[in-house]
Design an enzyme around this catalytic site. Structure first.
Site, PDB file in Angstrom:
ATOM      1  N   ASP A  94       0.769  -1.080   0.028  1.00 19.09           N
ATOM      2  CA  ASP A  94      -0.139  -0.079  -0.049  1.00 19.09           C
ATOM      3  C   ASP A  94       0.830   1.212   0.046  1.00 19.09           C
ATOM      4  O   ASP A  94       1.675   1.682   0.828  1.00 19.09           O
ATOM      5  CB  ASP A  94      -1.035   0.104   1.468  1.00 19.09           C
ATOM      6  CG  ASP A  94      -1.910  -0.901   1.168  1.00 19.09           C
ATOM      7  OD1 ASP A  94      -2.059  -1.629   0.287  1.00 19.09           O
ATOM      8  OD2 ASP A  94      -2.810  -1.110   2.226  1.00 19.09           O
ATOM      9  N   TYR A 153      -3.166  -2.905  -5.729  1.00 16.16           N
ATOM     10  CA  TYR A 153      -4.152  -4.074  -5.531  1.00 16.16           C
ATOM     11  C   TYR A 153      -5.601  -3.928  -5.996  1.00 16.16           C
ATOM     12  O   TYR A 153      -6.215  -5.166  -6.257  1.00 16.16           O
ATOM     13  CB  TYR A 153      -4.205  -3.914  -3.678  1.00 16.16           C
ATOM     14  CG  TYR A 153      -4.819  -4.961  -3.027  1.00 16.16           C
ATOM     15  CD1 TYR A 153      -4.004  -6.104  -2.992  1.00 16.16           C
ATOM     16  CD2 TYR A 153      -6.115  -4.860  -2.583  1.00 16.16           C
ATOM     17  CE1 TYR A 153      -4.808  -7.301  -2.116  1.00 16.16           C
ATOM     18  CE2 TYR A 153      -6.719  -5.748  -1.910  1.00 16.16           C
ATOM     19  CZ  TYR A 153      -6.008  -6.726  -1.573  1.00 16.16           C
ATOM     20  OH  TYR A 153      -6.554  -8.071  -0.887  1.00 16.16           O
TER      21      TYR A 153
END
Ligand code: CAA
Ligand code: NAP
Length: 247
Positions: A94, A153
């Site tokens: 992330d 993602y």
């Protein structure tokens, strides 16, 4: 009891994967999963055995097509043809997109999305020849709604469902169903890696007021792989405590 089949669950040693392994083994299936770190995996296997769950371990990296071919061949040699495949292994890296490196993009796309090609390709011919198969992708709520800090993602997870609905069409006449489960935030290492104050804000947005449990995802997988689910294909089941209710 339903017919005993061979099931490969990738990432079976992780939080959600362990729950899927236990549930499918509990249904009477022969289960196999991959490992990358043998010591860690053997400790997991002993823990499973102590709970009465037998799981075959085979070395395999889902981001590497050659490794997946070898992994599938080894499982089929030892246990028999793979009739059930759960594409579950995954990672996050992330960061906001303007800070994202090419490596962070590629690692996530390779492990979550390209893995669907790498693992499913060596399995699909056998399922088509035997005219029976169950394939389930473990995608994510964030593939459906997007997420700040997860362009890599979310793109990979959304792609997994595109894979599902194409494969479902191509293989319906061969008795193979292909479906997606899209979990919301589940209490595993992956979610615990999110900074605590950020996590608290996320939980506050979940109508059911808590993180999900891995077995709440495994239950959905057991539904899709059942003999009785033969007419369910190309579906996406969102399980997220009400966090995202798009349809
Ligand atoms: N909405 C709006 N703004 C947000 C935001 C959000 N959701 N999250 C962060 N921001 C803002 C901050 O308020 C801050 O704003 P200011 O600059 O105005 O103060 C700015 O973004 C910070 O941006 P940075 O680029 O500096 O980011 P950072 O280094 O602080 O990290 C982050 C940001 C990586 C997004 C971090 O907040 C984070 O980890 N968020 C959680 C992401 C997430 O949900 N991951 C899921 C992991 S679990 C999983 O993936 C499983 C699954 O499938 C559900
Ligand atoms: P986890 O506990 O971190 O487990 C991830 C598993 O994937 C581990 O077994 C890991 O093995 C394996 N793995 C990672 N990279 C691999 C690779 N290159 N090759 C082979 N195996 C690899 O994560 P989780 O929460 O159980 O997540 C499982 C799946 O659910 C992921 O696809 C994730 O994106 C998805 N998901 C999770 C959540 C959530 O909230 N937790 C929500 C939605 C979707 P190692 O031990 O070798 O790293």
């Amino acid at each position: 009891m339903a017919q005993q089949r061979v099931a490969l669950i990738t990432g079976g040693t992780g939080g959600i994967g362990t729950a899927i392994v236990k549930r499918l083994a509990g249904m009477g299936h022969k289960v196999a999963t991959n490992y990358r770190d043998e010591g860690k995996a053997r400790a997991w296997q002993e823990k499973m055995a102590a709970q009465g769950v037998q799981a075959m371990l085979v070395k395999g990296d889902v981001s590497d097509p050659e490794s997946c071919k070898t992994m599938v061949a080894e499982i089929e040699k030892q246990l028999g043809p793979i009739d059930i495949l759960i594409n579950n292994a995954g990672i996050t890296r992330d960061t906001t997109f303007h800070k994202m490196s090419y490596q962070q993009w590629m690692d996530v796309v390779n492990t979550n999305l390209n893995a669907c090609f790498n693992v499913t390709r060596p399995v699909i011919d056998g399922m088509r020849a035997r005219k029976w198969g169950r394939i389930v992708q473990i995608s994510s709520i964030n593939g459906q709604k997007g997420q700040y800090g997860q362009a890599n993602y979310a793109a990979a997870k959304a792609g997994m469902h595109g894979f599902t609905i194409s494969l479902a069409q191509e293989n319906a006449k061969f008795g193979i169903t292909v479906n997606t489960v899209s979990p919301g935030y589940i209490a595993t290492d992956m979610v615990m890696a999110v900074p605590e104050e950020v996590r608290a804000k996320i939980v506050a947005q979940i109508p059911l007021g808590r993180l999900g449990e891995p077995d709440e995802i495994a239950y959905a997988v057991s539904f899709f792989i059942a003999d009785e689910a033969a007419w369910i294909t190309g579906a996406n089941l969102a399980i997220n405590g009400g966090h995202y209710m798009g349809w």
